[in-house]
Design an enzyme around this catalytic site. Structure first.
Site, PDB file in Angstrom:
ATOM      1  N   SER A 270       4.085   9.929   2.955  1.00 37.20           N
ATOM      2  CA  SER A 270       2.873   9.074   2.717  1.00 37.20           C
ATOM      3  C   SER A 270       1.287   9.797   1.566  1.00 37.20           C
ATOM      4  O   SER A 270       1.165   9.608   0.631  1.00 37.20           O
ATOM      5  CB  SER A 270       1.839   9.165   4.283  1.00 37.20           C
ATOM      6  OG  SER A 270       0.299   8.608   4.056  1.00 37.20           O
TER       7      SER A 270
ATOM      8  N   ASP B  97       4.489  -1.781   6.695  1.00 35.65           N
ATOM      9  CA  ASP B  97       3.512  -0.657   6.673  1.00 35.65           C
ATOM     10  C   ASP B  97       2.347  -0.996   6.988  1.00 35.65           C
ATOM     11  O   ASP B  97       1.551  -2.165   5.903  1.00 35.65           O
ATOM     12  CB  ASP B  97       3.544   0.350   5.694  1.00 35.65           C
ATOM     13  CG  ASP B  97       2.489   1.611   5.869  1.00 35.65           C
ATOM     14  OD1 ASP B  97       1.927   1.470   6.208  1.00 35.65           O
ATOM     15  OD2 ASP B  97       3.776   2.710   4.968  1.00 35.65           O
TER      16      ASP B  97
ATOM     17  N   HIS C  58       5.107   2.586   9.242  1.00 30.71           N
ATOM     18  CA  HIS C  58       4.268   3.994   8.307  1.00 30.71           C
ATOM     19  C   HIS C  58       4.982   5.030   9.172  1.00 30.71           C
ATOM     20  O   HIS C  58       4.975   5.694   9.888  1.00 30.71           O
ATOM     21  CB  HIS C  58       2.980   4.766   8.230  1.00 30.71           C
ATOM     22  CG  HIS C  58       2.375   4.965   7.373  1.00 30.71           C
ATOM     23  ND1 HIS C  58       2.312   5.297   5.983  1.00 30.71           N
ATOM     24  CD2 HIS C  58       1.606   6.807   7.547  1.00 30.71           C
ATOM     25  CE1 HIS C  58       1.992   5.452   5.879  1.00 30.71           C
ATOM     26  NE2 HIS C  58       1.482   6.342   6.303  1.00 30.71           N
TER      27      HIS C  58
END
Length: 253
Positions: free
Chosen positions: A145, A199, A231
């Site tokens: 991320s 995501d 995610h």
């Protein structure tokens, strides 16, 4: 950002974390063995966590890397400094740089100044390992991320060729003009980019936009899309990462 390994949330975007001093906590753990294998080439894996997480919370990742090639691997799981984050209404939490909006899209605003400060810290960690005698091409930078976005920038701007840069559920955190600053050595560093197609925090299109930019700059990037993955990082991704790094380790330092 939410990191759902084994379907267990680690951090929520709206949680306010206590304020801590502005520094990076550097957890460096060696797995160097005793005996004949200790003469094998040394390697280093740096793992950069996502927004709101910490380095120690990700240390279990190294348990997936059981191949003999990793017996002389040093792992590091640094923690980002705590600071106000715009997308969370100024809440203070561990963050490598500022994020202006969630979900992150390809055209989301970018905090290049904060990003470059974080890049300098990552480069200092890499330099320390090179100074200790590790071949830069046995150094791998990985991130999830926000940590994946920082991995991208740190690897591209490092003056030497590294073993690889690995981006999980990340995005391009800088404007395309920064591509002109990539040193020649960095253009030889390969990338692995993985992103879940479900995501909703860092949109799939934000991740998908990265590899074409790298290829346009003459950089090798393997992109892997995971249908149904949100995610998070899946076991499948980690097992592939082990294989990907293993095939790129140099036989000597």
């Amino acid at each position: 950002m939410k990191h759902l390994m084994w379907n267990k949330p680690i951090a929520l975007l709206t949680v306010t974390f206590p304020v801590t001093p502005f520094f990076i906590v550097y957890f460096r753990e060696s797995s160097t063995p005793r005996g004949p294998d200790s003469m094998a080439a040394r390697s280093f894996v740096l793992w950069l966590h996502g927004l709101g997480e910490s380095g120690p919370a990700n240390e279990s990742i190294k348990t997936f890397f059981t191949a003999p090639e990793f017996r002389n691997t040093t792992w590091s799981f640094p923690s980002a400094p705590s600071k106000p984050v715009s997308c969370n209404y100024g809440a203070v939490m561990p963050s490598w740089f500022d994020i202006h909006e969630i979900p992150v899209a390809a055209e989301s605003p970018k905090d290049e100044d904060g990003l470059l400060k974080a890049v300098q810290n990552v480069h200092a960690m890499i330099d320390q390992e090179v100074a200790s005698g590790i071949n830069s091409e046995n150094i791998f930078i990985c991130g999830f991320s926000q940590g994946g976005a920082l991995t991208l920038a740190s690897t591209l701007l490092y003056p030497r060729t590294l073993g690889g840069g690995v981006v999980f559920s990340g995005w391009v955190p800088f404007n395309t003009s920064m591509l002109g600053q990539i040193p020649p050595g960095a253009k030889q560093t390969p990338f692995l980019w993985s992103h879940g197609m479900a995501d909703s925090t860092v949109l799939f299109e934000a991740g998908q936009a990265g590899p074409p930019l790298l290829e346009h700059a003459g950089i090798n990037c393997e992109f892997k899309a995971y249908p149904g993955l949100g995610h998070s990082i899946s076991m499948e991704e980690l097992l592939y990462l082990e294989s990907w790094i293993k095939t790129r380790l140099r036989s000597s330092s």
